[in-house]
Design a protein around this motif. Sequence first.
Motif, mmCIF file in Angstrom:
data_model
loop_
_atom_site.group_PDB
_atom_site.id
_atom_site.type_symbol
_atom_site.label_atom_id
_atom_site.label_comp_id
_atom_site.label_asym_id
_atom_site.label_seq_id
_atom_site.Cartn_x
_atom_site.Cartn_y
_atom_site.Cartn_z
ATOM 1 N N UNK A 78 0.569 -3.493 4.086
ATOM 2 C CA UNK A 78 -0.739 -2.999 3.678
ATOM 3 C C UNK A 78 -0.785 -2.722 2.175
ATOM 4 N N UNK A 79 0.370 -2.428 1.596
ATOM 5 C CA UNK A 79 0.434 -2.183 0.158
ATOM 6 C C UNK A 79 0.666 -3.475 -0.625
ATOM 7 N N UNK A 80 0.713 -4.601 0.111
ATOM 8 C CA UNK A 80 0.851 -5.890 -0.555
ATOM 9 C C UNK A 80 2.272 -6.411 -0.671
ATOM 10 N N UNK A 81 3.229 -5.778 -0.030
ATOM 11 C CA UNK A 81 4.618 -6.232 -0.076
ATOM 12 C C UNK A 81 5.045 -6.666 1.315
ATOM 13 N N UNK A 82 5.077 -7.967 1.524
ATOM 14 C CA UNK A 82 5.509 -8.504 2.817
ATOM 15 C C UNK A 82 7.026 -8.576 2.839
ATOM 16 N N UNK A 83 7.624 -8.098 3.917
ATOM 17 C CA UNK A 83 9.066 -8.185 4.110
ATOM 18 C C UNK A 83 9.287 -9.082 5.317
ATOM 19 N N UNK A 84 9.896 -10.239 5.081
ATOM 20 C CA UNK A 84 10.133 -11.180 6.173
ATOM 21 C C UNK A 84 11.419 -10.831 6.904
ATOM 22 N N UNK A 85 11.599 -11.441 8.062
ATOM 23 C CA UNK A 85 12.820 -11.234 8.838
ATOM 24 C C UNK A 85 14.032 -11.684 8.030
ATOM 25 N N UNK A 86 13.899 -12.781 7.309
ATOM 26 C CA UNK A 86 15.019 -13.276 6.496
ATOM 27 C C UNK A 86 15.369 -12.272 5.392
ATOM 28 N N UNK A 87 14.358 -11.734 4.723
ATOM 29 C CA UNK A 87 14.621 -10.742 3.680
ATOM 30 C C UNK A 87 15.261 -9.495 4.271
ATOM 31 N N UNK A 88 14.749 -9.048 5.424
ATOM 32 C CA UNK A 88 15.285 -7.870 6.088
ATOM 33 C C UNK A 88 16.755 -8.107 6.445
ATOM 34 N N UNK A 142 -1.370 2.429 14.635
ATOM 35 C CA UNK A 142 -1.499 3.809 14.153
ATOM 36 C C UNK A 142 -1.333 3.865 12.641
ATOM 37 N N UNK A 143 -0.339 3.144 12.102
ATOM 38 C CA UNK A 143 -0.151 3.169 10.650
ATOM 39 C C UNK A 143 -1.339 2.529 9.938
ATOM 40 N N UNK A 144 -1.901 1.474 10.520
ATOM 41 C CA UNK A 144 -3.088 0.847 9.926
ATOM 42 C C UNK A 144 -4.272 1.807 9.941
ATOM 43 N N UNK A 145 -4.459 2.497 11.060
ATOM 44 C CA UNK A 145 -5.576 3.442 11.167
ATOM 45 C C UNK A 145 -5.415 4.592 10.182
ATOM 46 N N UNK A 146 -4.190 5.119 10.059
ATOM 47 C CA UNK A 146 -3.958 6.213 9.118
ATOM 48 C C UNK A 146 -4.245 5.785 7.685
ATOM 49 N N UNK A 147 -3.869 4.553 7.355
ATOM 50 C CA UNK A 147 -4.096 4.048 6.003
ATOM 51 C C UNK A 147 -5.582 3.764 5.771
ATOM 52 N N UNK A 148 -6.224 3.075 6.723
ATOM 53 C CA UNK A 148 -7.630 2.675 6.558
ATOM 54 C C UNK A 148 -8.564 3.868 6.466
ATOM 55 N N UNK A 202 -6.383 9.012 6.062
ATOM 56 C CA UNK A 202 -5.648 10.152 6.613
ATOM 57 C C UNK A 202 -4.224 10.200 6.076
ATOM 58 N N UNK A 203 -3.616 9.048 5.882
ATOM 59 C CA UNK A 203 -2.249 9.017 5.368
ATOM 60 C C UNK A 203 -2.187 9.601 3.956
ATOM 61 N N UNK A 204 -3.127 9.203 3.106
ATOM 62 C CA UNK A 204 -3.170 9.746 1.750
ATOM 63 C C UNK A 204 -3.403 11.254 1.778
ATOM 64 N N UNK A 205 -4.280 11.711 2.678
ATOM 65 C CA UNK A 205 -4.561 13.135 2.806
ATOM 66 C C UNK A 205 -3.301 13.904 3.227
ATOM 67 N N UNK A 206 -2.596 13.375 4.231
ATOM 68 C CA UNK A 206 -1.385 14.043 4.733
ATOM 69 C C UNK A 206 -0.329 14.106 3.638
ATOM 70 N N UNK A 207 -0.139 12.997 2.935
ATOM 71 C CA UNK A 207 0.865 12.969 1.861
ATOM 72 C C UNK A 207 0.499 13.971 0.774
ATOM 73 N N UNK A 208 -0.769 14.002 0.398
ATOM 74 C CA UNK A 208 -1.214 14.949 -0.628
ATOM 75 C C UNK A 208 -1.041 16.385 -0.148
ATOM 76 N N UNK A 209 -1.431 16.646 1.093
ATOM 77 C CA UNK A 209 -1.338 18.004 1.626
ATOM 78 C C UNK A 209 0.106 18.476 1.727
ATOM 79 N N UNK A 210 0.990 17.580 2.120
ATOM 80 C CA UNK A 210 2.380 17.978 2.326
ATOM 81 C C UNK A 210 3.143 18.070 1.010
ATOM 82 N N UNK A 211 2.958 17.093 0.132
ATOM 83 C CA UNK A 211 3.821 17.003 -1.044
ATOM 84 C C UNK A 211 3.216 17.533 -2.341
#
Length: 176
Positions: free
Chosen positions: A15-25, A142-148, A151-160
């Motif tokens: 979602x941040x634009x960095x694809x990690x393939x199985x080969x790279x992993x 769930x990760x897509x929904x949190x990002x879209x 909520x993810x940005x809110x949680x990160x800001x609230x926590x950190x």
Amino acid sequence: AGTPGNIIIMDLLAQLGTEVTFAQWTIIAAPFGIIALAVVGVWLGIAFKAAPLTEEQMGVVSSNFKSVGSLTAKEKKAVCIIVLMIAAWFAGTWISILNTGTVAILGLALMFFPGIDVLSWEEFKPEANINIVLMMGTAPAVSSALTATGALAYIITAVFSGGVFSAMNGLLLRSE
């Protein structure tokens, strides 16, 4: 990718634009796995020294090894499907539809196909933990929904950035 945590991280990176393939992993993780395997092997050899086997024990091992026999047709089919899945995961580096989830589901489905019959539902059902299957399937959603939703940005800001940690520090300072 393997575990839900890895899948969530891979999805968030995508979602941040960095694809990690199985080969790279694999290229990144394989050296760590090989080193860990060697270290654990040496450690187990040191920690649990094996007693030498007697002639009788060697005979039992040898007869058990001979009784195993060659691979059955069902086992050969399973090996072929697993090899195809690994090849498809690596091919996913260049063919985007062959992502880890798609290949895993297709490989599992292939094992149920009539004529292949590597697995039956009766064999699979007691061994499969459907909760894990659902968790693996819903983690990217769930990760897509949190990002879209932001909520993810809110949680990160609230926590950190002062939210939870600041409140905890305030409580700790007041109690002294």
